[in-house]
Design an enzyme around this catalytic site. Structure first.
Site, PDB file in Angstrom:
ATOM      1  N   LYS A  39      92.905 125.031  68.917  1.00 61.97           N
ATOM      2  CA  LYS A  39      92.035 123.974  69.471  1.00 61.97           C
ATOM      3  C   LYS A  39      92.297 122.621  68.815  1.00 61.97           C
ATOM      4  O   LYS A  39      91.677 121.616  69.165  1.00 61.97           O
ATOM      5  CB  LYS A  39      90.566 124.352  69.269  1.00 61.97           C
ATOM      6  CG  LYS A  39      90.139 125.541  70.119  1.00 61.97           C
ATOM      7  CD  LYS A  39      88.648 125.800  69.936  1.00 61.97           C
ATOM      8  CE  LYS A  39      88.214 127.023  70.742  1.00 61.97           C
ATOM      9  NZ  LYS A  39      86.909 127.539  70.279  1.00 61.97           N
TER      10      LYS A  39
ATOM     11  N   ARG B 109      94.567 119.214  67.277  1.00 59.98           N
ATOM     12  CA  ARG B 109      95.430 118.204  67.918  1.00 59.98           C
ATOM     13  C   ARG B 109      96.837 118.768  68.144  1.00 59.98           C
ATOM     14  O   ARG B 109      97.405 118.629  69.221  1.00 59.98           O
ATOM     15  CB  ARG B 109      95.501 116.942  67.041  1.00 59.98           C
ATOM     16  CG  ARG B 109      94.232 116.105  67.048  1.00 59.98           C
ATOM     17  CD  ARG B 109      94.361 114.896  66.139  1.00 59.98           C
ATOM     18  NE  ARG B 109      94.349 115.277  64.730  1.00 59.98           N
ATOM     19  CZ  ARG B 109      93.255 115.323  63.963  1.00 59.98           C
ATOM     20  NH1 ARG B 109      92.092 114.973  64.463  1.00 59.98           N
ATOM     21  NH2 ARG B 109      93.316 115.695  62.701  1.00 59.98           N
TER      22      ARG B 109
ATOM     23  N   PHE C  27     108.352 118.394  62.575  1.00 62.86           N
ATOM     24  CA  PHE C  27     109.139 118.959  63.673  1.00 62.86           C
ATOM     25  C   PHE C  27     109.802 117.896  64.540  1.00 62.86           C
ATOM     26  O   PHE C  27     110.508 118.230  65.485  1.00 62.86           O
ATOM     27  CB  PHE C  27     108.255 119.839  64.566  1.00 62.86           C
ATOM     28  CG  PHE C  27     107.924 121.187  63.975  1.00 62.86           C
ATOM     29  CD1 PHE C  27     108.839 122.229  64.025  1.00 62.86           C
ATOM     30  CD2 PHE C  27     106.704 121.420  63.368  1.00 62.86           C
ATOM     31  CE1 PHE C  27     108.544 123.476  63.493  1.00 62.86           C
ATOM     32  CE2 PHE C  27     106.392 122.660  62.828  1.00 62.86           C
ATOM     33  CZ  PHE C  27     107.322 123.697  62.889  1.00 62.86           C
TER      34      PHE C  27
ATOM     35  N   HIS D 246      99.849 106.841  59.047  1.00 63.43           N
ATOM     36  CA  HIS D 246      99.319 107.858  59.965  1.00 63.43           C
ATOM     37  C   HIS D 246      97.969 107.454  60.551  1.00 63.43           C
ATOM     38  O   HIS D 246      97.308 106.537  60.063  1.00 63.43           O
ATOM     39  CB  HIS D 246      99.153 109.198  59.238  1.00 63.43           C
ATOM     40  CG  HIS D 246     100.436 109.946  59.066  1.00 63.43           C
ATOM     41  ND1 HIS D 246     101.326 109.664  58.059  1.00 63.43           N
ATOM     42  CD2 HIS D 246     101.001 110.952  59.783  1.00 63.43           C
ATOM     43  CE1 HIS D 246     102.376 110.474  58.162  1.00 63.43           C
ATOM     44  NE2 HIS D 246     102.210 111.255  59.194  1.00 63.43           N
TER      45      HIS D 246
ATOM     46  N   LYS E  14      93.799 112.061  59.712  1.00 63.32           N
ATOM     47  CA  LYS E  14      94.603 112.956  58.864  1.00 63.32           C
ATOM     48  C   LYS E  14      93.846 113.262  57.571  1.00 63.32           C
ATOM     49  O   LYS E  14      93.326 112.351  56.931  1.00 63.32           O
ATOM     50  CB  LYS E  14      95.955 112.291  58.576  1.00 63.32           C
ATOM     51  CG  LYS E  14      96.920 113.179  57.829  1.00 63.32           C
ATOM     52  CD  LYS E  14      98.330 112.607  57.863  1.00 63.32           C
ATOM     53  CE  LYS E  14      99.277 113.406  56.995  1.00 63.32           C
ATOM     54  NZ  LYS E  14      99.329 114.830  57.365  1.00 63.32           N
TER      55      LYS E  14
ATOM     56  N   THR F  42     105.506 115.219  54.963  1.00 57.75           N
ATOM     57  CA  THR F  42     106.864 114.695  55.186  1.00 57.75           C
ATOM     58  C   THR F  42     107.265 113.747  54.062  1.00 57.75           C
ATOM     59  O   THR F  42     108.397 113.817  53.556  1.00 57.75           O
ATOM     60  CB  THR F  42     106.909 113.949  56.545  1.00 57.75           C
ATOM     61  OG1 THR F  42     106.353 114.799  57.543  1.00 57.75           O
ATOM     62  CG2 THR F  42     108.327 113.560  56.912  1.00 57.75           C
TER      63      THR F  42
END
Ligand SMILES: NC(=O)c1ccc[n+]([C@@H]2O[C@H](COP(=O)([O-])OP(=O)(O)OC[C@H]3O[C@@H](n4cnc5c(N)ncnc54)[C@H](O)[C@@H]3O)[C@@H](O)[C@H]2O)c1
Ligand SMILES: O=C(O)C1=N[C@H](C(=O)O)CCC1
Length: 250
Positions: A10, A12, A108, A135, A139, A146
């Protein structure tokens, strides 16, 4: 057909993964679970690969439970330390099925994976290096997984090249110089309107190189997620693998 279950379905990212799995010709959605759901519903009979996008506080426990249940896991959640990775390796060593896999990707998106790769290539040639990640304000972790990965990679490349510490004569610091990871300063910006972005700055006397990756939309992560699902389902990557670069011909 590769049977894929999604944990954090569910969220993001998880909701995009559900759509991507439903939309691809070679994957089918088995279970879509979120907080409060019983993970033991996931079995090797109904699932070839689990995709896990939850929160750093629960991801390790989810992965350990899923490995013990005999399934392969592709993880996008952040928060991985060397110690947590060792726990995953130990769980895989006593996994119920042979050649089980866990794959963890700090990012990814192809732009981010390439930025990381180019940063490693550039690192030995510059006296200074700093990382800025930017970001969305929802978050929960800072700095980004990363950016931590990039900082470690730069530090390793500098060490291999025999470079010393980055030059920095700061005498007082109220926090403005960012978090220092392996000797590399990492700065985090949280701003409405942003999604996921990273800049790596390199400097020498009289010159600068900037490497920047921008993910404007979460859809940018989906080709990488599906690539990882296919690679892990192939059975060719037993054990723990970290980083999408392992699946690219770089
Ligand atoms: N690797 C990548 O390319 C990549 C890309 C984007 C985000 N991320 C990372 O993925 C993670 C998720 O990001 P997001 O933006 O989707 O977060 P989010 O908060 O939107 O989604 C997290 C979901 O996990 C669920 N959840 C919480 N605890 C759970 C549990 N115990 N079991 C099952 N589900 C549970 C929540 O209810 C929520 O739906 C973060 O760590 C983020 O940094 C990684
Ligand atoms: O949106 C996030 O959260 C992201 N998390 C990952 C990170 O921390 O590096 C990847 C980029 C997006």
């Amino acid at each position: 057909m590769i049977k894929v279950s999604v944990v954090g379905a569910k969220g993001r990212m998880g909701s995009h993964v559900v759509e991507a799995v439903n939309g691809a010709e070679d994957t089918s959605l088995a279970l879509a679970l979120d907080a409060g759901d019983d993970l033991t519903q996931i079995t090797p009979e109904n699932t070839d690969v689990v995709v896990e996008f939850t929160v750093p506080a629960v991801s390790l426990d989810n992965v350990l439970a899923l490995v013990a249940q005999g399934v392969n896991v592709v993880v996008g959640t952040t928060g991985w330390t060397d110690e947590k990775l060792d726990q995953v390796r130990a769980a895989l060593a006593k996994a119920p099925r042979q050649n089980q896999s866990v794959f963890i990707a700090p990012n990814f998106a192809i732009s981010a994976v390439l930025a990381d790769y180019f940063a490693k290539v550039a690192a030995p040639y510059f006296e200074s290096a700093e990382v800025i990640e930017l970001h969305h304000p929802n978050k929960v972790d800072a700095p980004s997984g990363t950016a931590i990965h990039t900082a470690h990679a730069i530090a390793e490349a500098r060490k291999d090249a025999g470079l010393g510490a980055v030059p920095d004569n700061t005498q007082t610091d109220g926090g403005s110089r960012g978090q220092v990871i392996d000797g590399i300063h990492v700065h985090a910006v949280r701003l409405r309107g942003l999604n996921a972005h990273e800049e790596v700055l390199f400097g020498n006397a009289g010159e600068q190189l900037t490497i920047r990756a921008d993910s404007f939309d979460r859809i940018s992560f989906m080709p990488g997620v599906l690539l990882a699902v296919r690679k892990i389902a192939s059975g060719n990557y037993p054990g723990l693998t970290v980083g999408l670069d392992h699946f690219l011909d770089l």
